[in-house]
Design a protein around this motif. Structure first.
Motif, PDB file in Angstrom:
ATOM      1  N   SER A 258       0.849  -1.184   0.000  1.00  6.04           N
ATOM      2  CA  SER A 258       0.000   0.000   0.000  1.00  6.04           C
ATOM      3  C   SER A 258       0.894   1.247   0.000  1.00  6.04           C
ATOM      4  N   PRO A 259       0.364   2.381  -0.436  1.00  4.28           N
ATOM      5  CA  PRO A 259       1.144   3.619  -0.373  1.00  4.28           C
ATOM      6  C   PRO A 259       1.580   3.950   1.055  1.00  4.28           C
ATOM      7  N   GLU A 260       0.751   3.596   2.025  1.00  7.04           N
ATOM      8  CA  GLU A 260       1.097   3.873   3.430  1.00  7.04           C
ATOM      9  C   GLU A 260       2.305   3.048   3.877  1.00  7.04           C
ATOM     10  N   GLU A 261       2.359   1.789   3.455  1.00 12.47           N
ATOM     11  CA  GLU A 261       3.515   0.949   3.792  1.00 12.47           C
ATOM     12  C   GLU A 261       4.781   1.458   3.097  1.00 12.47           C
ATOM     13  N   HIS A 262       4.638   1.936   1.878  1.00 12.38           N
ATOM     14  CA  HIS A 262       5.764   2.521   1.146  1.00 12.38           C
ATOM     15  C   HIS A 262       6.297   3.733   1.905  1.00 12.38           C
ATOM     16  N   ALA A 263       5.401   4.637   2.283  1.00 10.37           N
ATOM     17  CA  ALA A 263       5.799   5.848   3.014  1.00 10.37           C
ATOM     18  C   ALA A 263       6.410   5.501   4.369  1.00 10.37           C
ATOM     19  N   ALA A 264       5.843   4.527   5.061  1.00 14.45           N
ATOM     20  CA  ALA A 264       6.365   4.124   6.366  1.00 14.45           C
ATOM     21  C   ALA A 264       7.779   3.557   6.243  1.00 14.45           C
ATOM     22  N   ALA A 265       8.033   2.779   5.198  1.00 15.29           N
ATOM     23  CA  ALA A 265       9.372   2.224   4.998  1.00 15.29           C
ATOM     24  C   ALA A 265      10.381   3.333   4.706  1.00 15.29           C
ATOM     25  N   LEU A 266       9.985   4.304   3.892  1.00 15.10           N
ATOM     26  CA  LEU A 266      10.881   5.429   3.604  1.00 15.10           C
ATOM     27  C   LEU A 266      11.228   6.188   4.877  1.00 15.10           C
ATOM     28  N   ALA A 267      10.255   6.344   5.758  1.00 10.84           N
ATOM     29  CA  ALA A 267      10.476   7.076   7.000  1.00 10.84           C
ATOM     30  C   ALA A 267      11.287   6.272   8.018  1.00 10.84           C
TER      31      ALA A 267
END
Length: 108
Positions: A8-17
């Protein structure tokens, strides 16, 4: 090298952070270059350059073409290197283990 998957886009963003040294593999099913890159990444994972790096696998079919286009991705496979949440290198197409190692070393 630890491997994670974003569905999901949220998992992508969380991994980047969450991961200061992140290598992202943007791929899709039925992509011969993607399958070859996966083998290359497995070999790269055993190299010293992979130490401390996290690999995030992001599948087009899970996140959608709109998400990929929003990132400016034009082809699969594409590797992106992120440092502290910021993209510092993009490698479109198949990359050999040596090419991945050189790109990681260049931005480290």
């Amino acid at each position: 090298m630890q491997t994670l998957h974003a569905t999901s886009p949220e998992e992508h963003a969380a991994a980047l952070a969450a991961h200061p040294h992140l290598l992202v593999d943007y791929w899709k099913d039925d992509c011969p270059g993607c399958a070859m890159l996966d083998l290359s990444l497995r070999r790269f994972a055993a190299e010293p350059a992979a130490k401390g790096l996290v690999l995030l696998k992001v599948k087009l079919e899970d996140l959608g073409e709109e998400f990929f286009r929003g990132l400016g991705l034009r082809q699969t496979p594409t590797l992106s290197l992120y440092r502290d949440g910021r993209e510092v290198a993009r490698l479109p197409g198949f990359q050999s283990p040596a090419q991945v190692a050189a790109a990681v070393a260049k931005v480290s």
